[in-house]
Design an enzyme around this catalytic site. Structure first.
Site, short mmCIF file in Angstrom:
data_model
loop_
_atom_site.label_atom_id
_atom_site.label_comp_id
_atom_site.label_asym_id
_atom_site.label_seq_id
_atom_site.Cartn_x
_atom_site.Cartn_y
_atom_site.Cartn_z
N LEU A 93 26.90 37.26 35.37
CA LEU A 93 26.89 37.53 36.81
C LEU A 93 27.52 38.89 37.04
CD1 LEU A 93 28.24 34.07 38.11
CD2 LEU A 93 25.90 34.71 37.46
N GLY A 94 26.72 39.87 37.45
CA GLY A 94 27.20 41.24 37.68
C GLY A 94 26.92 42.11 36.48
N VAL A 134 30.22 48.18 35.61
CA VAL A 134 30.94 48.84 34.50
C VAL A 134 31.18 47.85 33.35
CG1 VAL A 134 33.14 49.92 33.85
CG2 VAL A 134 32.04 50.52 36.01
N ALA A 180 22.49 38.11 36.71
CA ALA A 180 22.39 38.17 38.18
C ALA A 180 22.88 39.54 38.65
CB ALA A 180 23.23 37.07 38.81
N VAL A 237 44.02 40.45 33.21
CA VAL A 237 45.32 41.14 33.20
C VAL A 237 45.43 42.03 31.98
CG1 VAL A 237 47.83 40.88 33.32
CG2 VAL A 237 46.36 39.12 34.33
N GLY A 270 43.47 44.30 30.75
CA GLY A 270 42.22 44.54 30.03
C GLY A 270 42.19 44.03 28.60
N GLU A 320 40.15 52.49 41.25
CA GLU A 320 39.11 51.71 41.91
C GLU A 320 38.37 52.64 42.88
OE1 GLU A 320 38.86 48.16 41.47
OE2 GLU A 320 40.33 48.47 39.89
N LYS A 377 47.83 40.59 39.34
CA LYS A 377 48.13 40.37 37.92
C LYS A 377 49.51 39.72 37.75
CE LYS A 377 45.16 44.22 36.57
NZ LYS A 377 45.07 45.68 36.48
N GLY A 383 38.77 49.97 31.96
CA GLY A 383 37.60 50.63 31.37
C GLY A 383 36.61 49.61 30.85
N1 LIG Z 1 36.52 48.10 35.33
C1 LIG Z 1 37.68 47.76 34.80
O1 LIG Z 1 38.37 48.57 34.17
C2 LIG Z 1 38.19 46.38 34.93
C3 LIG Z 1 37.54 45.45 35.74
N2 LIG Z 1 38.03 44.17 35.83
C4 LIG Z 1 37.36 43.21 36.68
O2 LIG Z 1 36.04 43.02 36.23
C5 LIG Z 1 35.20 42.70 37.34
C6 LIG Z 1 34.04 43.67 37.38
O3 LIG Z 1 34.52 44.97 37.49
P1 LIG Z 1 33.56 46.25 37.32
O4 LIG Z 1 32.50 45.97 36.34
O5 LIG Z 1 34.48 47.39 37.11
O6 LIG Z 1 32.95 46.34 38.79
P2 LIG Z 1 31.57 47.01 39.23
O7 LIG Z 1 31.67 47.22 40.69
O8 LIG Z 1 31.23 48.16 38.35
O9 LIG Z 1 30.50 45.84 38.92
C7 LIG Z 1 30.30 44.72 39.71
C8 LIG Z 1 28.80 44.51 39.79
O10 LIG Z 1 28.53 43.26 40.43
C9 LIG Z 1 27.41 43.44 41.28
N3 LIG Z 1 27.39 42.41 42.31
C10 LIG Z 1 28.07 42.36 43.46
N4 LIG Z 1 27.77 41.23 44.14
C11 LIG Z 1 26.86 40.57 43.40
C12 LIG Z 1 26.17 39.35 43.56
N5 LIG Z 1 26.35 38.60 44.65
N6 LIG Z 1 25.32 38.95 42.60
C13 LIG Z 1 25.14 39.71 41.50
N7 LIG Z 1 25.76 40.89 41.28
C14 LIG Z 1 26.60 41.31 42.23
C15 LIG Z 1 27.56 44.86 41.84
O11 LIG Z 1 26.32 45.34 42.29
C16 LIG Z 1 28.09 45.60 40.60
O12 LIG Z 1 27.03 46.13 39.82
C17 LIG Z 1 36.11 42.75 38.57
O13 LIG Z 1 36.59 41.46 38.85
C18 LIG Z 1 37.25 43.65 38.13
O14 LIG Z 1 38.44 43.42 38.83
C19 LIG Z 1 39.11 43.75 35.11
C20 LIG Z 1 39.77 44.63 34.27
C21 LIG Z 1 39.40 46.02 34.18
N1 LIG Z 2 42.07 49.96 38.57
C1 LIG Z 2 42.66 49.13 37.57
C2 LIG Z 2 41.58 48.67 36.61
C3 LIG Z 2 42.00 47.53 35.75
O1 LIG Z 2 42.37 46.44 36.11
C4 LIG Z 2 43.75 49.95 36.86
O2 LIG Z 2 43.92 51.13 37.21
O3 LIG Z 2 44.45 49.41 36.02
NA NA Z 3 44.27 41.05 28.64
#
Ligand SMILES: NC(=O)C1=CN([C@@H]2O[C@H](COP(=O)(O)OP(=O)(O)OC[C@H]3O[C@@H](n4cnc5c(N)ncnc54)[C@H](O)[C@@H]3O)[C@@H](O)[C@H]2O)C=CC1
Ligand SMILES: N[C@@H](CC=O)C(=O)O
Ligand code: NA
Length: 432
Positions: A8-9, A12, A42, A131, A133, A189, A204, A304
């Site tokens: 789902l999603g 990144v 999805a 938490v 990463g 973010e 976290k 990341g």
């Molecule tokens: N990027 C990072 O460094 C880290 C991210 N996270 C967590 O991982 C999760 C994802 O983060 P990212 O990939 O960075 O975010 P992102 O914004 O790059 O990806 C989320 C994706 O989900 C899609 N999306 C939104 N609503 C949707 C729906 N209803 N159905 C299907 N797809 C949908 C969006 O279009 C987007 O492509 C978040 O919970 C974030 O807090 C956790 C640790 C680090």
């Molecule tokens: N924006 C967050 C991403 C990871 O959780 C950070 O800077 O640590």
């Molecule tokens: Na971790």
């Protein structure tokens, strides 16, 4: 027969997960005991999947249909946010599928409900990526330290804020330009408020407190939160003068009587001799103090696509193995129910730098305020003289409410022109 995974999603983290599942297919199959196969992805909008190398047939905008599909065994949620992520995870769990998620915001708000639904349905919810990463942290807290008693957790759990504070400390950079650099490097973010105002770290902290103290009570709303937007060049200079650095810490601590816990996120002055002071750039680190183990530190990249996907894949292997073995972890079944005490009741230590009129009796008058509030002074020094005089005081530990009231009373003295710098000081637990 292959186990089918719904993703789902595909942002990144999701895109990196797809790549890793494909690239490491044979290793994953060997480690699980059966192949893992992406059964559907999805996304919010169709069309962008072209060029990813993934079969376009796998993409769908109907996430609910995907998580309940009978051939799906496991679900990875990397959409983020509260809804629809919460409903989708609950749907998946009720349909008997185990879930891996990186969603710290959701777990911090409603983790207890999700884990209870997982227990009722004999499935798993794993969330190592949520938490710090890539750093293996939640599993060590939940499993390796299950026989110990954790007293305190101190963590640098937000890469963006650590990057900004590090730039301010080492390069004398300003807040705004450091944030801009963090955004350019892709740490922050899209809306950096979650980083710089401490919301991300607070989520976290709630998750860490739940695991460290085996209490399901803690939510993000219980966490005392202050961000780094008020940290000034003057604060950084004051910290340097005390051989300290300024860090944004998530702090989870058992009360001395063991009957409650305190959970907070705020900037602190930390002595350079503390291992967390050496954590620079966008790195994360979590320092755990446990009764028998002593001091442990977990360090590494906390954000990341690659690092986060690494943690997601580790969880995916674990939940797949559990499913093959017909078992589940049952997290949260043992709940100590320890309540969260207020910030005012939390024992802290303050660094206070006052712009004062340099005349006889100033120090005595300030010391009197501390005495009235029952707060003991650890050290005091004067800098400058005449109109430019500053009085720098560091307290011993005291309830935060007493320290805050001390500062208010100092502010009210006519010989105190202003409070130039005010920050809590954190160190080793034996430093009072
Ligand atoms: N990027 C990072 O460094 C880290 C991210 N996270 C967590 O991982 C999760 C994802 O983060 P990212 O990939 O960075 O975010 P992102 O914004 O790059 O990806 C989320 C994706 O989900 C899609 N999306 C939104 N609503 C949707 C729906 N209803 N159905 C299907 N797809 C949908 C969006 O279009 C987007 O492509 C978040 O919970 C974030 O807090 C956790 C640790 C680090
Ligand atoms: N924006 C967050 C991403 C990871 O959780 C950070 O800077 O640590
Ligand atoms: Na971790």
């Amino acid at each position: 027969m292959a186990m089918k995974v719904a993703l789902l999603g595909c942002g990144v983290v999701g895109a990196e997960v797809v790549q890793l599942v494909d690239r490491q297919a044979s290793e994953l199959a060997a480690r699980v005991g059966t192949p893992l196969e992406i059964g559907g992805i999805a996304v919010r909008r169709l069309g962008r999947e072209r060029g990813t190398g993934v079969d376009p047939e796998l993409f769908t905008t109907d996430a609910t249909e995907l998580v309940t599909r009978p051939d799906i065994d496991l679900v990875i949620e990397v959409i983020g946010g509260i809804e629809p992520a919460r409903s989708l995870i609950l749907e998946a769990v009720k349909a008997g599928k185990s879930v891996v998620t990186a969603n710290k915001a959701l777990l911090a708000e409603d983790g207890a409900t999700l884990l209870s639904a997982a227990r009722e349905n004999n499935v798993d919810i794993y969330y190592e990526a949520a938490v710090a990463g890539a750093i293996p942290l939640l599993r060590p807290l939940r499993e390796s330290l299950a026989g110990d008693r954790v007293q305190r957790v101190l963590g640098i759990v937000n890469g963006t804020t650590n990057f900004i504070l590090d730039r301010m400390d080492t390069q004398g950079a300003g807040f705004a330009e450091s944030l801009e650099e963090a955004q350019t490097l892709g740490y922050a973010e899209a809306d950096p408020t979650a980083d710089v105002e401490g919301f991300d770290a607070a989520a976290k902290a709630a998750i860490l407190a739940r695991l460290a103290f085996h209490t399901q009570n803690v939510t993000a709303a219980d966490v005392h939160r202050e961000g780094i937007t008020e940290v000034s060049a003057g604060d950084i200079a004051s910290a340097k003068a005390m051989d300290c650095v300024v860090k944004l810490l998530a702090i989870c601590q058992r009360a001395e009587d063991g009957e409650s816990v305190g959970v907070r996120v705020h900037p602190v002055m930390l002595p350079r001799r503390h291992p967390l002071a050496a954590v620079t750039e966008a790195y994360n680190a979590v320092f755990v103090e446990a009764e028998s183990a002593g001091r442990l530190m977990f360090y590494g990249p906390g954000a990341g696509g690659g690092p986060t996907a690494s943690a997601v894949l580790g969880d995916l292997v674990a939940v797949a193995r559990n499913r093959l073995a017909g078992t589940s972890m049952g997290e949260g079944a043992h709940d100590t129910g320890l309540p969260v005490h207020s910030m005012g009741q939390t024992v802290t230590r303050y660094h206070i730098s006052l712009d004062v009129a340099d005349r006889p009796g100033v120090l005595a008058r300030c010391a009197e305020v501390f005495a009235q509030m029952g707060v003991s002074i650890k050290n005091v020094r004067q800098e400058g003289s005449g109109e430019d005089a500053q009085l720098v005081l560091v307290s011993h530990t005291a309830p935060d409410s007493a320290l805050a009231e001390t500062v208010e009373r100092l502010r009210g003295l006519d010989m105190v022109r202003s409070v130039a710098s005010l920050m809590r000081v954190e160190a080793f637990s034996e430093d009072v």
